[in-house]
Design an enzyme around this catalytic site. Sequence first.
Site, PDB file in Angstrom:
ATOM      1  N   LYS A 188       0.844  -1.208   0.000  1.00 58.42           N
ATOM      2  CA  LYS A 188       0.000   0.000   0.000  1.00 58.42           C
ATOM      3  C   LYS A 188       0.874   1.251   0.000  1.00 58.42           C
ATOM      4  CE  LYS A 188      -1.786   2.356   3.435  1.00 58.42           C
ATOM      5  NZ  LYS A 188      -1.594   3.710   2.874  1.00 58.42           N
ATOM      6  N   GLU A 263      10.605   0.427   9.979  1.00 59.73           N
ATOM      7  CA  GLU A 263      11.617   1.466   9.736  1.00 59.73           C
ATOM      8  C   GLU A 263      10.931   2.781  10.058  1.00 59.73           C
ATOM      9  OE1 GLU A 263      14.630   0.799   8.990  1.00 59.73           O
ATOM     10  OE2 GLU A 263      14.673  -1.061   7.827  1.00 59.73           O
ATOM     11  N   CYS A 297      14.501   9.965   6.509  1.00 65.17           N
ATOM     12  CA  CYS A 297      14.422   9.386   7.859  1.00 65.17           C
ATOM     13  C   CYS A 297      15.753   9.486   8.589  1.00 65.17           C
ATOM     14  CB  CYS A 297      13.931   7.960   7.797  1.00 65.17           C
ATOM     15  SG  CYS A 297      14.826   6.991   6.613  1.00 65.17           S
ATOM     16  N   GLU A 396      11.536  15.065  15.524  1.00 68.69           N
ATOM     17  CA  GLU A 396      11.794  14.920  14.096  1.00 68.69           C
ATOM     18  C   GLU A 396      10.961  15.963  13.341  1.00 68.69           C
ATOM     19  OE1 GLU A 396      10.167  11.420  12.078  1.00 68.69           O
ATOM     20  OE2 GLU A 396      12.122  11.203  11.125  1.00 68.69           O
TER      21      GLU A 396
HETATM   22  P1  NAD Z   1       3.017   7.796   8.411  1.00 70.39           P
HETATM   23  O1  NAD Z   1       3.486   6.928   9.491  1.00 70.39           O
HETATM   24  O2  NAD Z   1       1.935   8.748   8.685  1.00 70.39           O
HETATM   25  O3  NAD Z   1       2.520   6.929   7.163  1.00 70.39           O
HETATM   26  C1  NAD Z   1       3.292   5.892   6.641  1.00 70.39           C
HETATM   27  C2  NAD Z   1       2.369   4.876   6.016  1.00 70.39           C
HETATM   28  O4  NAD Z   1       1.587   4.301   7.035  1.00 70.39           O
HETATM   29  C3  NAD Z   1       1.383   5.450   4.990  1.00 70.39           C
HETATM   30  O5  NAD Z   1       1.264   4.542   3.934  1.00 70.39           O
HETATM   31  C4  NAD Z   1       0.090   5.523   5.765  1.00 70.39           C
HETATM   32  O6  NAD Z   1      -1.036   5.400   4.971  1.00 70.39           O
HETATM   33  C5  NAD Z   1       0.218   4.326   6.685  1.00 70.39           C
HETATM   34  N1  NAD Z   1      -0.584   4.411   7.907  1.00 70.39           N
HETATM   35  C6  NAD Z   1      -0.990   5.510   8.581  1.00 70.39           C
HETATM   36  N2  NAD Z   1      -1.736   5.167   9.651  1.00 70.39           N
HETATM   37  C7  NAD Z   1      -1.817   3.819   9.656  1.00 70.39           C
HETATM   38  C8  NAD Z   1      -2.432   2.869  10.511  1.00 70.39           C
HETATM   39  N3  NAD Z   1      -3.136   3.235  11.583  1.00 70.39           N
HETATM   40  N4  NAD Z   1      -2.306   1.552  10.226  1.00 70.39           N
HETATM   41  C9  NAD Z   1      -1.587   1.168   9.151  1.00 70.39           C
HETATM   42  N5  NAD Z   1      -0.983   2.020   8.306  1.00 70.39           N
HETATM   43  C10 NAD Z   1      -1.090   3.326   8.548  1.00 70.39           C
HETATM   44  O7  NAD Z   1       4.329   8.463   7.905  1.00 70.39           O
HETATM   45  P2  NAD Z   1       4.503   9.416   6.678  1.00 70.39           P
HETATM   46  O8  NAD Z   1       3.967  10.738   7.068  1.00 70.39           O
HETATM   47  O9  NAD Z   1       3.944   8.774   5.473  1.00 70.39           O
HETATM   48  O10 NAD Z   1       6.116   9.439   6.526  1.00 70.39           O
HETATM   49  C11 NAD Z   1       6.943  10.214   7.332  1.00 70.39           C
HETATM   50  C12 NAD Z   1       7.547   9.393   8.444  1.00 70.39           C
HETATM   51  O11 NAD Z   1       8.145   8.206   7.957  1.00 70.39           O
HETATM   52  C13 NAD Z   1       8.662  10.112   9.164  1.00 70.39           C
HETATM   53  O12 NAD Z   1       8.461  10.002  10.547  1.00 70.39           O
HETATM   54  C14 NAD Z   1       9.926   9.368   8.758  1.00 70.39           C
HETATM   55  O13 NAD Z   1      10.967   9.377   9.677  1.00 70.39           O
HETATM   56  C15 NAD Z   1       9.437   8.014   8.515  1.00 70.39           C
HETATM   57  N6  NAD Z   1      10.301   7.320   7.555  1.00 70.39           N
HETATM   58  C16 NAD Z   1      11.203   6.413   8.002  1.00 70.39           C
HETATM   59  C17 NAD Z   1      12.041   5.755   7.134  1.00 70.39           C
HETATM   60  C18 NAD Z   1      13.025   4.720   7.600  1.00 70.39           C
HETATM   61  O14 NAD Z   1      13.532   3.990   6.784  1.00 70.39           O
HETATM   62  N7  NAD Z   1      13.321   4.608   8.855  1.00 70.39           N
HETATM   63  C19 NAD Z   1      11.963   6.016   5.778  1.00 70.39           C
HETATM   64  C20 NAD Z   1      11.042   6.946   5.342  1.00 70.39           C
HETATM   65  C21 NAD Z   1      10.213   7.586   6.241  1.00 70.39           C
END
Ligand code: NAD
Length: 496
Positions: A188, A263, A297, A396
């Site tokens: 997804k 991650e 990230c 962050e």
């Molecule tokens: P997010 O956690 O809001 O969303 C990530 C994904 O999770 C999206 O696809 C979203 O639809 C899904 N999601 C949201 N709520 C959910 C739930 N309750 N159940 C299941 N899935 C759900 O994050 P974002 O805003 O998309 O991305 C930014 C964040 O991601 C930052 O905090 C960043 O540090 C982190 N990030 C980490 C890495 C890494 O490799 N460590 C890489 C990229 C981004």
Amino acid sequence: MSEELFQELQLPDGNTVRQPIGLYIDGQWIKSKEVLETVNPATEEIITKVYLAGTEEVDLAVKSARNAFKEWKMVHGSERGSLLMKLADATEKHIDTLSAIEAIDSGKPKDSNARGDVEGTIALLRYCAGWADKIYGSVIPTGPEKLAYAKRVPVGVCGQIVPWNYPLNMAGWKIAPALAAGNCIIIKSAETTPLSLLYFAQLVDEVGFPKGVVNIISGLGTVAGSHIASHSGIDKIAFTGSTKVGSTIQKLASSNLKTITLECGGKSPFIVFEDADIDQAVKWAAVGVMFNSGQICTANSRIYVQEQVYEKFLEKFKEHVLADYKLGSPFEKSTVVGPVVSKAQYNRVLDYIDVGKKEGARMVMGNEQVTSKKGYYIHPTIFADCHQDMTIVKEEIFGPVVAVSKFTTEDEVLEKANDSIYGLAAMCFTKDLERAHHVSEELDTGMVFINSTENSDIQAPFGGVKMSGIGSELGAPGIETYTHLKTVHVNLGNKL
Ligand code: NAD
Ligand code: MG
């Protein structure tokens, strides 16, 4: 194929694409009841709408994947590898279109950024293709009357949830190893960036993966995402995104004891000792927090500089960022920093900049916020004289904003660097080999970069500790994480 499942898009670079907007389930494009508009962050205009998976569509995808797994797990590794190679070739053929789609949907500068993401995805597909027939278990010495061996077998059906900061690239990190190891997947995309993954689904289809092996859906996190995380027909969940959602997913995944890889977020410290090559430290520090508009990230969003070189570093850092990090449209060749991904992210980053000012950090650069034109543009922002208790040092931000602080001793900086809920990466600049190793030993992070910043290789494991995540992706561990050990005991004549 119904035309309503595809939409002709006129891209800013003059090209036209036939963009899929449906759900790719069981080898077919389908519609659903709900749609979501996706926006171009550079213009704030709607690009198109995509169909969203609800729980019903997730159930369909799981059923399809479970069915496909029965045969897919019997497919020889070399054949899986060959399909992945073909997928890499097809992706390469479409690199320009994929880069443009990524640029329009996420705001990444097409040439200086999005293209690199697609190249990375191609490289990883090839790397994992090579693994597909080399996933060995082991033979365990158990004495002459017995043969015991542990095979590495695919986990089964894997749910994969990706963020918006590297939409296709992060998807590649999940798709390629899962398929190499013989799993079926349901992946997804994030709400704000569904387009590149849907386009990629066409390539999956074209190269001939059996139906149901790869299911690609758009969907809301709280609906499709949480249903994937808690689904009893899914055996593993791999997630990249925020720590908050990662923690929710861990809870949801416990319903059937799924294997999980998370991650999550980070607040990587970047330490500059007085003996460092300052010009190099400046360049790496800038790319590590300003590239991708800081939506990384591993972003080195806290910089600690030893007092002897503090002012010199700050001066050169500002000069370099001003000269080399041009803010602009994702489709202009000279652009290095594009808009941030969405209105929500734009407001969030601007709030942090306000908080930084209010809490008394010295703003060295970034005061001239862009107000005149459309788009979620934020100038690279540097704060100096920061303290550990400031919000911009603790949390962050995920934007082109960095907090610089001064330190005196090695012990002091180690304590400050480790004073975080996160533990993704850390960076250390010094020419002293002993110090470099000692410092890397003491840092509580999953990754340490000495005299560089995030320049990880697909061959090396990537992952965080503390609240930055669980498990590793990439490298050999990134393949193993998509397998289970199955131990077989063979009696070679021991009679009861
Ligand atoms: P997010 O956690 O809001 O969303 C990530 C994904 O999770 C999206 O696809 C979203 O639809 C899904 N999601 C949201 N709520 C959910 C739930 N309750 N159940 C299941 N899935 C759900 O994050 P974002 O805003 O998309 O991305 C930014 C964040 O991601 C930052 O905090 C960043 O540090 C982190 N990030 C980490 C890495 C890494 O490799 N460590 C890489 C990229 C981004
Ligand atoms: Mg978008």
